[in-house]
Design a protein around this motif. Sequence first.
Motif, PDB file in Angstrom:
ATOM      1  N   THR A 128       0.880  -1.158   0.559  1.00 16.24           N
ATOM      2  CA  THR A 128      -0.013  -0.270  -0.533  1.00 16.24           C
ATOM      3  C   THR A 128       1.049   0.814  -0.261  1.00 16.24           C
ATOM      4  O   THR A 128       0.372   2.250  -0.527  1.00 16.24           O
ATOM      5  N   TYR A 129       2.315   1.164   0.812  1.00 13.33           N
ATOM      6  CA  TYR A 129       2.776   2.009   0.930  1.00 13.33           C
ATOM      7  C   TYR A 129       3.422   2.545  -0.533  1.00 13.33           C
ATOM      8  O   TYR A 129       3.406   3.903  -0.644  1.00 13.33           O
ATOM      9  N   VAL A 130       3.820   1.401  -1.200  1.00 19.52           N
ATOM     10  CA  VAL A 130       4.725   2.109  -2.311  1.00 19.52           C
ATOM     11  C   VAL A 130       4.185   2.695  -3.336  1.00 19.52           C
ATOM     12  O   VAL A 130       4.991   3.026  -4.398  1.00 19.52           O
ATOM     13  N   ALA A 131       2.797   2.907  -3.129  1.00 17.38           N
ATOM     14  CA  ALA A 131       1.814   3.818  -4.857  1.00 17.38           C
ATOM     15  C   ALA A 131       1.752   4.912  -4.398  1.00 17.38           C
ATOM     16  O   ALA A 131       1.806   5.470  -5.470  1.00 17.38           O
ATOM     17  N   ARG A 132       2.950   5.519  -3.689  1.00 18.88           N
ATOM     18  CA  ARG A 132       3.664   6.767  -3.360  1.00 18.88           C
ATOM     19  C   ARG A 132       4.075   7.227  -4.376  1.00 18.88           C
ATOM     20  O   ARG A 132       4.632   8.891  -4.628  1.00 18.88           O
ATOM     21  N   TYR A 133       4.693   5.981  -4.769  1.00 14.09           N
ATOM     22  CA  TYR A 133       6.119   6.718  -6.180  1.00 14.09           C
ATOM     23  C   TYR A 133       5.403   6.194  -7.380  1.00 14.09           C
ATOM     24  O   TYR A 133       6.394   6.468  -8.167  1.00 14.09           O
ATOM     25  N   LYS A 134       4.211   6.436  -7.236  1.00 14.64           N
ATOM     26  CA  LYS A 134       3.464   6.003  -8.360  1.00 14.64           C
ATOM     27  C   LYS A 134       4.690   5.047  -9.998  1.00 14.64           C
ATOM     28  O   LYS A 134       4.722   5.904 -10.443  1.00 14.64           O
ATOM     29  N   PRO A 135       4.402   3.603  -8.983  1.00 11.39           N
ATOM     30  CA  PRO A 135       5.541   2.919  -9.796  1.00 11.39           C
ATOM     31  C   PRO A 135       4.704   2.245 -11.862  1.00 11.39           C
ATOM     32  O   PRO A 135       3.389   2.434 -12.238  1.00 11.39           O
ATOM     33  N   ASP A 136       5.736   2.289 -11.875  1.00  9.62           N
ATOM     34  CA  ASP A 136       5.247   1.805 -13.552  1.00  9.62           C
ATOM     35  C   ASP A 136       5.422  -0.073 -12.737  1.00  9.62           C
ATOM     36  O   ASP A 136       3.973  -0.367 -14.169  1.00  9.62           O
ATOM     37  N   THR A 137       5.558  -0.263 -12.598  1.00 12.22           N
ATOM     38  CA  THR A 137       5.587  -1.733 -12.145  1.00 12.22           C
ATOM     39  C   THR A 137       6.189  -2.156 -10.225  1.00 12.22           C
ATOM     40  O   THR A 137       6.975  -1.583 -10.399  1.00 12.22           O
ATOM     41  N   VAL A 138       5.526  -2.716  -9.868  1.00  9.34           N
ATOM     42  CA  VAL A 138       5.877  -3.540  -8.454  1.00  9.34           C
ATOM     43  C   VAL A 138       6.360  -5.008  -8.555  1.00  9.34           C
ATOM     44  O   VAL A 138       4.860  -5.851  -9.030  1.00  9.34           O
ATOM     45  N   ILE A 139       7.223  -5.733  -8.076  1.00  6.57           N
ATOM     46  CA  ILE A 139       7.324  -6.968  -8.313  1.00  6.57           C
ATOM     47  C   ILE A 139       7.922  -6.733  -6.380  1.00  6.57           C
ATOM     48  O   ILE A 139       8.580  -6.391  -5.740  1.00  6.57           O
ATOM     49  N   ASP A 140       6.779  -8.234  -5.881  1.00 12.04           N
ATOM     50  CA  ASP A 140       7.389  -7.998  -4.235  1.00 12.04           C
ATOM     51  C   ASP A 140       8.182  -9.902  -4.697  1.00 12.04           C
ATOM     52  O   ASP A 140       7.598 -10.264  -5.222  1.00 12.04           O
ATOM     53  N   ILE A 141       8.868 -10.129  -3.498  1.00 13.17           N
ATOM     54  CA  ILE A 141       9.710 -11.044  -3.651  1.00 13.17           C
ATOM     55  C   ILE A 141       9.716 -12.413  -2.033  1.00 13.17           C
ATOM     56  O   ILE A 141       9.767 -10.412  -1.196  1.00 13.17           O
ATOM     57  N   ALA A 142       9.260 -13.022  -1.983  1.00 18.44           N
ATOM     58  CA  ALA A 142       8.849 -13.422  -0.800  1.00 18.44           C
ATOM     59  C   ALA A 142       9.122 -14.905   0.171  1.00 18.44           C
ATOM     60  O   ALA A 142       9.100 -15.583  -1.030  1.00 18.44           O
ATOM     61  N   THR A 143       9.937 -15.258   0.487  1.00 21.88           N
ATOM     62  CA  THR A 143      10.004 -16.531   1.414  1.00 21.88           C
ATOM     63  C   THR A 143       8.444 -16.595   2.460  1.00 21.88           C
ATOM     64  O   THR A 143       7.936 -16.610   2.601  1.00 21.88           O
ATOM     65  N   LEU A 144       7.030 -16.750   1.657  1.00 18.68           N
ATOM     66  CA  LEU A 144       6.301 -16.695   1.902  1.00 18.68           C
ATOM     67  C   LEU A 144       5.114 -17.857   2.250  1.00 18.68           C
ATOM     68  O   LEU A 144       4.375 -17.787   3.435  1.00 18.68           O
ATOM     69  N   THR A 145       5.338 -18.857   1.070  1.00 21.60           N
ATOM     70  CA  THR A 145       4.601 -20.665   1.795  1.00 21.60           C
ATOM     71  C   THR A 145       5.362 -21.526   1.361  1.00 21.60           C
ATOM     72  O   THR A 145       5.876 -21.537   0.983  1.00 21.60           O
ATOM     73  N   GLY A 146       5.226 -22.531   3.044  1.00 24.44           N
ATOM     74  CA  GLY A 146       5.763 -24.026   3.069  1.00 24.44           C
ATOM     75  C   GLY A 146       5.243 -24.374   1.040  1.00 24.44           C
ATOM     76  O   GLY A 146       5.931 -25.171   0.087  1.00 24.44           O
ATOM     77  N   ALA A 147       3.855 -24.191   1.387  1.00 22.93           N
ATOM     78  CA  ALA A 147       3.400 -24.567   0.570  1.00 22.93           C
ATOM     79  C   ALA A 147       3.874 -24.484  -1.439  1.00 22.93           C
ATOM     80  O   ALA A 147       3.542 -25.818  -1.986  1.00 22.93           O
ATOM     81  N   CYS A 148       4.707 -23.332  -1.392  1.00 22.80           N
ATOM     82  CA  CYS A 148       4.413 -23.167  -2.635  1.00 22.80           C
ATOM     83  C   CYS A 148       6.769 -23.994  -2.751  1.00 22.80           C
ATOM     84  O   CYS A 148       6.496 -24.198  -4.005  1.00 22.80           O
ATOM     85  N   ILE A 149       7.127 -24.736  -1.711  1.00 23.23           N
ATOM     86  CA  ILE A 149       8.320 -26.280  -2.427  1.00 23.23           C
ATOM     87  C   ILE A 149       6.987 -27.371  -2.224  1.00 23.23           C
ATOM     88  O   ILE A 149       7.656 -27.921  -2.417  1.00 23.23           O
ATOM     89  N   VAL A 150       5.919 -27.399  -1.318  1.00 25.15           N
ATOM     90  CA  VAL A 150       5.244 -28.471  -1.811  1.00 25.15           C
ATOM     91  C   VAL A 150       4.750 -27.790  -3.500  1.00 25.15           C
ATOM     92  O   VAL A 150       4.941 -29.582  -4.082  1.00 25.15           O
ATOM     93  N   ALA A 151       4.040 -27.288  -3.555  1.00 24.89           N
ATOM     94  CA  ALA A 151       4.394 -26.745  -5.896  1.00 24.89           C
ATOM     95  C   ALA A 151       5.181 -27.123  -7.122  1.00 24.89           C
ATOM     96  O   ALA A 151       4.918 -27.684  -7.705  1.00 24.89           O
ATOM     97  N   LEU A 152       6.533 -26.731  -5.937  1.00 20.91           N
ATOM     98  CA  LEU A 152       7.237 -26.535  -7.186  1.00 20.91           C
ATOM     99  C   LEU A 152       8.327 -26.796  -6.647  1.00 20.91           C
ATOM    100  O   LEU A 152       9.412 -27.057  -7.493  1.00 20.91           O
ATOM    101  N   GLY A 153       8.808 -27.912  -5.038  1.00 17.47           N
ATOM    102  CA  GLY A 153       9.870 -27.467  -4.868  1.00 17.47           C
ATOM    103  C   GLY A 153      11.393 -26.413  -4.743  1.00 17.47           C
ATOM    104  O   GLY A 153      10.866 -25.530  -4.706  1.00 17.47           O
ATOM    105  N   SER A 154      11.832 -26.430  -5.072  1.00 21.41           N
ATOM    106  CA  SER A 154      13.255 -25.577  -4.781  1.00 21.41           C
ATOM    107  C   SER A 154      14.130 -25.648  -6.595  1.00 21.41           C
ATOM    108  O   SER A 154      15.186 -24.644  -6.586  1.00 21.41           O
TER     109      SER A 154
END
Length: 495
Positions: A360-386
């Motif tokens: 929400t905060y980064v909207a103030r930069y009037k971004p062309d594009t926003v990409i977030d990068i996160a070690t977000l879920t164990g479920a992603c490891i189940v789905a795609l491995g390493s």
Amino acid sequence: MEIVARSTNPLTLKTDCLVVAVTADKKFSPTTASIDKACDGLISRRLEGKDISGECGSTLMLHEPAGISAKRLLLVGTGSKTLSTQEFLKIARSVAKLTKSDAIASVATTLAEVEASDQDVRWTAQQLAQQFGEASYAFNGGKPPVASKLKLKKVTLLCSDRKTQSAAQAGLNYGEAVAIGVNQARLLGDLAANTCTPSYLAKYSRALARKQSKLSCQVLSEKQMADLGMGSLLSVTAGTEEPAHLIALDYKGGKKGARPIVLVGKGVTFDSGGISLKPGGKMDEMKYDMCGAASVLGVMEALATADLPINVIGVVPAVENMPSGKATKPGDVVTSMSGQTIEVLNTDAEGRLILCDALTYVARYKPDTVIDIATLTGACIVALGSHASGLYSNDDDLAKDLLDAGQSSGDRAWQMPLWDEYNQQLKTNFADMGNIGGAGGGSITAACFLSRFTKDYRWAHLDIAGTAWLSAGPKGATGRPVPLLMEYLRNRASA
Ligand code: BES
Ligand code: MN
Ligand code: ZN
């Protein structure tokens, strides 16, 4: 370590190790053929004798070859077909490893002439520089890095002519910059959580900005975040003694006024789970829960090193997730900066809680594009491995650009859906949404949660839970997805 492109004669070049490509069918390139001839058929004989198969990835180190000036000749099999990106990277990685020896101070290679699917010599050179750079990574037990103990001081990429040489040199320079970013991301990831705290990341970012003239740094305190209404982010940091920080690094390499690309990296310096405490086994690995942040900081340094003509802002919400009498409890309802309310059903689903306010905060930069990068879920490891990072986007062109960048950097991602059916799983009676989506599709429902905060701009999310570090063989941060992001940004800068 110096790495240069030269168009000199490989037969008379004085080097500790000359690396050449050989093929299973013995249909050598003109350079390999000339070396074979100068060595009186040594390469052909070793292939005939089955000392090396010539298949992709096979290698053989020959010592004191007669007829050429190099002290060693390292043969590297490339099979007989054009190599895939992954195959070339595998070869480059093994060459960088095999030449990492106390006996070898200089390496020269003709590998720039090897063809990999649709890639040019600039690309080949970049990947070689990157792999040599990454092979130089050494974690000094968390002590300040000492001057490199690496014996290897010089790598020469041999090119057939001046034109190839200048394309190769451009690739080498970019590859070196990417490797700096990758290694920095690995170092931050590998640091223990009692060293690498949110305050450490803030201090590190300020120091980085001081070192690079095109970078500036701003750090928000908890008080400032409270004034902005970041109730979701602050709910994660409620249980810890470590102060949270919101770090923003601004790289101005592009045209003045050109809208920036914003990277947001999850910076949970330790994720105990909070009151929804994680089980003890492998909990140490939750020091890696700031690898998204580390990749953003690595990219910022690599961009400045490569002097890429583009505007990029790196944002890192940095917190520690701990249980205590002051910690947020399951069932607590918090209000995010966007005004949407969230029922914290599980305090271990904290990544999305800090990211939503940062997004929400980064909207103030009037971004062309926003990409977030996160070690977000164990479920992603189940789905795609390493092997692949999970990719989500509200824009198909952006998704395609990121998939392509992953493909050509060898740092691959795989797209997953953001369908409304998954989004519905976040429903709760007690707030606008819960912070977990119940059984099934855990990586997807986490991404759907984030998508509710990114409606005003073009956005993609990379779930790097499976790719950011390896648990064994040996354990350590990988620096991913710095190569993917650097490839994407290079493409954007040249578009
Ligand atoms: N940081 C973890 C995700 C994670 C776990 C990454 C293991 C890599 C390895 C994240 O904060 C988390 O705990 N997610 C939970 C979500 C769940 C409570 C809905 C998970 O994946 O178990
Ligand atoms: Mn968690
Ligand atoms: Zn986490």
